[in-house]
Design a protein around this motif. Structure first.
Motif, PDB file in Angstrom:
ATOM      1  N   ALA A  71       7.526   5.818  -6.386  1.00  0.00           N
ATOM      2  CA  ALA A  71       6.243   6.278  -6.940  1.00  0.00           C
ATOM      3  C   ALA A  71       5.780   5.301  -8.004  1.00  0.00           C
ATOM      4  N   GLY A  72       4.475   5.155  -8.135  1.00  0.00           N
ATOM      5  CA  GLY A  72       3.907   4.324  -9.193  1.00  0.00           C
ATOM      6  C   GLY A  72       2.545   4.865  -9.557  1.00  0.00           C
ATOM      7  N   GLU A  73       1.987   4.368 -10.651  1.00  0.00           N
ATOM      8  CA  GLU A  73       0.658   4.821 -11.066  1.00  0.00           C
ATOM      9  C   GLU A  73      -0.378   4.092 -10.209  1.00  0.00           C
ATOM     10  N   TYR A  74      -1.314   4.852  -9.658  1.00  0.00           N
ATOM     11  CA  TYR A  74      -2.280   4.277  -8.715  1.00  0.00           C
ATOM     12  C   TYR A  74      -3.387   3.526  -9.435  1.00  0.00           C
ATOM     13  N   GLU A  75      -3.606   2.272  -8.984  1.00  0.00           N
ATOM     14  CA  GLU A  75      -4.719   1.485  -9.535  1.00  0.00           C
ATOM     15  C   GLU A  75      -5.764   1.226  -8.460  1.00  0.00           C
ATOM     16  N   SER A  76      -5.324   0.612  -7.337  1.00  0.00           N
ATOM     17  CA  SER A  76      -6.265   0.260  -6.266  1.00  0.00           C
ATOM     18  C   SER A  76      -5.462  -0.002  -4.996  1.00  0.00           C
ATOM     19  N   PRO A  77      -6.137   0.025  -3.837  1.00  0.00           N
ATOM     20  CA  PRO A  77      -5.417  -0.312  -2.602  1.00  0.00           C
ATOM     21  C   PRO A  77      -4.793  -1.706  -2.694  1.00  0.00           C
ATOM     22  N   GLU A  78      -5.527  -2.659  -3.276  1.00  0.00           N
ATOM     23  CA  GLU A  78      -5.024  -4.038  -3.346  1.00  0.00           C
ATOM     24  C   GLU A  78      -3.707  -4.084  -4.118  1.00  0.00           C
ATOM     25  N   ALA A  79      -3.630  -3.311  -5.219  1.00  0.00           N
ATOM     26  CA  ALA A  79      -2.399  -3.304  -6.022  1.00  0.00           C
ATOM     27  C   ALA A  79      -1.241  -2.679  -5.226  1.00  0.00           C
ATOM     28  N   VAL A  80      -1.563  -1.652  -4.424  1.00  0.00           N
ATOM     29  CA  VAL A  80      -0.519  -1.036  -3.590  1.00  0.00           C
ATOM     30  C   VAL A  80       0.012  -2.067  -2.602  1.00  0.00           C
ATOM     31  N   TYR A  81      -0.903  -2.785  -1.930  1.00  0.00           N
ATOM     32  CA  TYR A  81      -0.471  -3.732  -0.893  1.00  0.00           C
ATOM     33  C   TYR A  81       0.241  -4.946  -1.496  1.00  0.00           C
ATOM     34  N   ALA A  82      -0.222  -5.388  -2.664  1.00  0.00           N
ATOM     35  CA  ALA A  82       0.458  -6.512  -3.318  1.00  0.00           C
ATOM     36  C   ALA A  82       1.893  -6.097  -3.654  1.00  0.00           C
ATOM     37  N   GLY A  83       2.069  -4.854  -4.086  1.00  0.00           N
ATOM     38  CA  GLY A  83       3.411  -4.345  -4.387  1.00  0.00           C
ATOM     39  C   GLY A  83       4.276  -4.290  -3.139  1.00  0.00           C
ATOM     40  N   ILE A  84       3.673  -3.926  -2.009  1.00  0.00           N
ATOM     41  CA  ILE A  84       4.447  -3.875  -0.755  1.00  0.00           C
ATOM     42  C   ILE A  84       4.976  -5.276  -0.433  1.00  0.00           C
ATOM     43  N   GLU A  85       4.145  -6.295  -0.649  1.00  0.00           N
ATOM     44  CA  GLU A  85       4.609  -7.671  -0.404  1.00  0.00           C
ATOM     45  C   GLU A  85       5.758  -8.031  -1.343  1.00  0.00           C
ATOM     46  N   ARG A  86       5.609  -7.656  -2.597  1.00  0.00           N
ATOM     47  CA  ARG A  86       6.647  -7.957  -3.595  1.00  0.00           C
ATOM     48  C   ARG A  86       7.959  -7.243  -3.223  1.00  0.00           C
ATOM     49  N   LEU A  87       7.865  -5.989  -2.783  1.00  0.00           N
ATOM     50  CA  LEU A  87       9.063  -5.239  -2.392  1.00  0.00           C
ATOM     51  C   LEU A  87       9.756  -5.914  -1.210  1.00  0.00           C
ATOM     52  N   THR A  88       8.945  -6.388  -0.261  1.00  0.00           N
ATOM     53  CA  THR A  88       9.510  -7.069   0.905  1.00  0.00           C
ATOM     54  C   THR A  88      10.277  -8.309   0.459  1.00  0.00           C
ATOM     55  N   GLU A  89       9.696  -9.045  -0.502  1.00  0.00           N
ATOM     56  CA  GLU A  89      10.392 -10.230  -1.029  1.00  0.00           C
ATOM     57  C   GLU A  89      11.728  -9.850  -1.685  1.00  0.00           C
ATOM     58  N   LEU A  90      11.793  -8.650  -2.233  1.00  0.00           N
ATOM     59  CA  LEU A  90      13.039  -8.208  -2.879  1.00  0.00           C
ATOM     60  C   LEU A  90      14.081  -7.731  -1.858  1.00  0.00           C
ATOM     61  N   GLY A  91      13.717  -7.761  -0.571  1.00  0.00           N
ATOM     62  CA  GLY A  91      14.657  -7.317   0.461  1.00  0.00           C
ATOM     63  C   GLY A  91      14.585  -5.822   0.709  1.00  0.00           C
ATOM     64  N   VAL A  92      13.483  -5.206   0.287  1.00  0.00           N
ATOM     65  CA  VAL A  92      13.301  -3.765   0.495  1.00  0.00           C
ATOM     66  C   VAL A  92      12.506  -3.557   1.788  1.00  0.00           C
TER      67      VAL A  92
END
Ligand SMILES: Cc1cc2nc3c(=O)[nH]c(=O)nc-3n(C[C@H](O)[C@H](O)[C@H](O)COP(=O)(O)OP(=O)(O)OC[C@H]3O[C@@H](n4cnc5c(N)ncnc54)[C@H](O)[C@@H]3O)c2cc1C
Length: 440
Positions: free
Chosen positions: A371-392
């Motif tokens: 869970a995280g605090e919602y800002e915008s769709p772009e922030a959600v998707y950027a986070g998904i990319e970052r999580l993928t880089e972390l091996g998640v």
């Protein structure tokens, strides 16, 4: 193409099901056209995505089949529905048409040593109760214990029991009786791999009218409640507990802020991270030792027929739902998996502002809802990319397109539903999400 004549379809359905078996009342239609999609702020902004023209309430598997035949004869879109608890809008009738509410077709037909057979609208809790009465238990059921077997197989993926058996795509389904627009009201019996073709694709290839799924001998379960000073201490313990033998049915953990949103319970002390498990009675002493060695405190060990359900309803997406209810409009979540959830917890929780992980011990690796605090769709998707880089591993709950075996489903649906009447809008090979961004 001429649009369907819904007045004529309603009359045909009333003849088949009786006047209470079909409704064109706006409130009923709206009620049948929503699911849990409000959990996603991205989808919530787009609602309503569609409203049914009619709702039918068949009471048996054969009536489900007959309803689908009538709708297909009229060329009406057909969206099946269980209890409407799906997360992503996959139960919303995006082209209108007929919603087939299966929740009244709920007979439990047979409990054997290894399987249970029921109509699509039987609830998971009713199935578990019937299995229990025969000295058996379900292989798995979702935390939404009041949802239907048809909806769970077509829309869900796992839950209590998944640590031992994986997801509902992995051997849980033994046989299905399905109806399709081309089957002319007949139920097709499919087993094994053929049955898998109708699992987790939102009814887009066929509607499940009856299902046979696996049960196993009933175990003596204990509800173990523990707490930790810090969430990080609970994580290695959770991973070890998930590997106990006999395998637990569930091991869930939450940081203090999420735990504080759960229904009040002395076993969930304020300000502490919570770990809860459904443990085989034979493993309770080992579980205690693992928890205490990791710095945790045992809060309670409960027994009785209700322990599995009591802990299941606090698992998977439920803590996130409590969190969102307690602070409306603040949080979104993504579904995550992998050992990085334990090994890189600070980086994982740091991806989104206010990041907090609810975690479950999984079959191969931990599963979680970040869970995280919602800002915008772009922030959600950027986070998904970052999580993928972390091996998640990430699954985005902010989209409704079928993303399990899409190519196979397209191929099957081309044969079972050439007019694309089944749950339109959910089977788009070029789909890139409801808003710009990298989502799968
Ligand atoms: C708080 C919360 C917690 C959740 N926890 C879990 C969890 O632990 N595990 C999990 O897997 N899911 C979970 N879910 C998602 C969902 O609740 C489950 O997957 C549930 O089992 C769906 O059942 P339902 O009867 O509500 O189906 P619905 O929401 O009515 O339908 C789900 C999908 O299946 C289709 N469908 C319904 N019935 C049929 C049928 N007979 N034949 C073909 N297609 C059909 C619908 O069109 C829709 O696309 C959770 C959701 C919420 C909101």
């Amino acid at each position: 193409m001429t649009p369907p004549d819904y007045t004529a379809l309603e009359a045909d359905l009333a003849r088949l099901l009786g006047p209470r078996g079909v409704s064109s009342d706006l409130r009923q239609r709206e009620k049948a056209s929503v699911d849990g999609a409000r959990m996603s702020p991205i989808i919530a902004e787009l609602l309503p995505l569609g409203v049914a023209d009619l709702v039918a309430f068949p009471t048996t598997a054969d009536e489900i089949a007959a309803v689908v035949r009538l709708a297909a004869d009229h060329g009406a879109p057909i969206t099946p529905r269980g209890k409407g608890t799906g997360n992503y809008g996959q139960g919303i009738p995006m082209s209108g048409g007929l919603v087939v509410d299966t929740s009244r077709a709920r007979a439990i037909l047979e409990v054997g040593d290894d399987t249970i057979t029921a109509e699509a609208g039987a609830t998971m809790s009713a199935l578990e109760q019937a299995a229990r009465a025969a000295g058996r238990q379900l292989w798995m059921y979702p935390s939404t214990v009041h949802s239907t077997i048809g909806g769970f197989l077509a829309g869900g993926s796992g839950g209590t029991g998944t640590i031992a058996h994986g997801s509902n795509h992995m051997g849980f389904v033994v046989a299905l009786d399905v109806v399709t627009p081309v089957s002319r009201g007949e139920l097709a019996h499919v087993e094994g791999d053929e049955a898998l073709g109708f699992v987790h694709n939102y009814g887009t290839a066929g509607i499940i009218a009856r299902a046979t799924v696996r049960v196993e001998p009933l175990q003596d379960w204990r509800g173990v409640y523990a707490s930790f000073d810090a969430f990080e201490e609970a994580l290695p313990a959770l991973r070890m507990l998930g590997r106990l033998s006999p395998t637990p049915r569930l091991v869930s953990a939450d940081p203090p802020h999420i735990a504080a949103q759960l229904p009040p319970d002395p076993a969930l002390p304020e300000g502490r991270a919570s770990l809860r498990m459904i443990a085989d009675a034979a493993t309770v002493a080992q579980a205690r030792a693992i928890i205490q060695e990791a710095g945790g405190r045992i809060e309670d060990v409960r027994e009785g027929p209700g322990v599995s359900a009591a802990l299941s309803v606090l698992s998977y997406n439920h803590p996130i739902e409590w969190l969102q209810k307690s602070e409306p409009g603040v949080y979104f979540h993504v579904e995550v998996s992998g050992d990085a959830l334990v090994d890189r917890i600070d980086e994982v929780q740091g991806v989104y502002p206010g990041g907090m992980l609810h975690i479950e011990a999984g079959h191969a690796a931990p599963i979680g809802m970040l869970a995280g605090e919602y800002e915008s769709p772009e922030a959600v998707y950027a986070g998904i990319e970052r999580l993928t880089e972390l091996g998640v591993g990430v699954h985005s709950p902010h989209q409704w397109n079928v993303d399990f075996r899409l190519a196979e489903t397209l191929d099957l649906a081309a044969r079972t539903d050439p007019q694309r009447l089944l749950n339109p809008g959910k089977l788009n090979p070029d789909y890139r999400g409801p808003a710009k961004g990298a989502i799968r």
